[in-house]
Design a protein around this motif. Structure first.
Motif, mmCIF file in Angstrom:
data_model
loop_
_atom_site.group_PDB
_atom_site.id
_atom_site.type_symbol
_atom_site.label_atom_id
_atom_site.label_comp_id
_atom_site.label_asym_id
_atom_site.label_seq_id
_atom_site.Cartn_x
_atom_site.Cartn_y
_atom_site.Cartn_z
ATOM 1 N N MET A 1 15.301 -0.648 9.971
ATOM 2 C CA MET A 1 14.873 -0.961 8.615
ATOM 3 C C MET A 1 13.415 -1.427 8.636
ATOM 4 S SD MET A 1 16.684 -3.395 5.864
ATOM 5 C CE MET A 1 16.710 -2.439 4.386
ATOM 6 N N ARG A 2 12.650 -0.955 7.676
ATOM 7 C CA ARG A 2 11.238 -1.330 7.587
ATOM 8 C C ARG A 2 11.090 -2.770 7.107
ATOM 9 N NH1 ARG A 2 8.393 3.071 3.920
ATOM 10 N NH2 ARG A 2 10.228 2.750 2.670
ATOM 11 N N THR A 3 9.997 -3.365 7.505
ATOM 12 C CA THR A 3 9.633 -4.693 7.026
ATOM 13 C C THR A 3 8.254 -4.576 6.378
ATOM 14 O OG1 THR A 3 8.699 -5.272 9.165
ATOM 15 C CG2 THR A 3 11.000 -5.869 8.788
ATOM 16 N N GLU A 4 7.550 -5.647 6.248
ATOM 17 C CA GLU A 4 6.206 -5.610 5.686
ATOM 18 C C GLU A 4 5.268 -4.785 6.558
ATOM 19 O OE1 GLU A 4 4.946 -9.649 5.205
ATOM 20 O OE2 GLU A 4 6.455 -10.051 3.677
ATOM 21 N N PHE A 5 4.311 -4.131 5.911
ATOM 22 C CA PHE A 5 3.295 -3.364 6.634
ATOM 23 C C PHE A 5 2.014 -3.335 5.815
ATOM 24 C CE2 PHE A 5 5.991 -0.445 4.282
ATOM 25 C CZ PHE A 5 5.093 0.407 3.638
ATOM 26 N N GLN A 6 0.966 -2.765 6.386
ATOM 27 C CA GLN A 6 -0.347 -2.740 5.743
ATOM 28 C C GLN A 6 -0.485 -1.539 4.816
ATOM 29 O OE1 GLN A 6 -3.584 -2.667 8.538
ATOM 30 N NE2 GLN A 6 -5.035 -3.474 7.055
ATOM 31 N N CYS A 7 -1.049 -1.762 3.641
ATOM 32 C CA CYS A 7 -1.274 -0.709 2.648
ATOM 33 C C CYS A 7 -2.356 0.255 3.135
ATOM 34 C CB CYS A 7 -1.690 -1.345 1.326
ATOM 35 S SG CYS A 7 -2.052 -0.150 0.011
ATOM 36 N N ASP A 8 -2.083 1.545 3.008
ATOM 37 C CA ASP A 8 -3.056 2.575 3.387
ATOM 38 C C ASP A 8 -4.230 2.641 2.424
ATOM 39 O OD1 ASP A 8 -1.479 3.372 5.541
ATOM 40 O OD2 ASP A 8 -0.459 4.920 4.374
#
Length: 71
Positions: A1-8
């Motif tokens: 499951m994905r968590t927080e990440f950086q916006c492209d």
């Protein structure tokens, strides 16, 4: 499951959000109000949204079901 990440787009944090008043661009000039409880990964700064194929299909299914209710 994905968590927080950086916006492209802007480099800020993207995380799953729910809530009222969110619209999804189904097609050009067609927006669908998302259910309040549906989590969509959204940039907290610029509002860019991210979803995988399964999430896109779920939104499309909800949109199609809403159209059938209007017939």
């Amino acid at each position: 499951m994905r968590t927080e990440f950086q916006c492209d787009v802007c480099g800020h944090i993207v995380k799953p959000i729910t809530g009222k008043g969110r619209l999804y661009d189904v097609r050009r000039d067609v927006q669908f109000p998302l259910p309040e409880e549906l989590e969509v990964f959204t940039c907290e700064h610029c509002g860019e949204t991210y979803h995988n194929v399964a999430e896109s299909q779920k939104i499309e299914d909800l949109y199609q079901a809403s159209l059938k209710g209007k017939e």
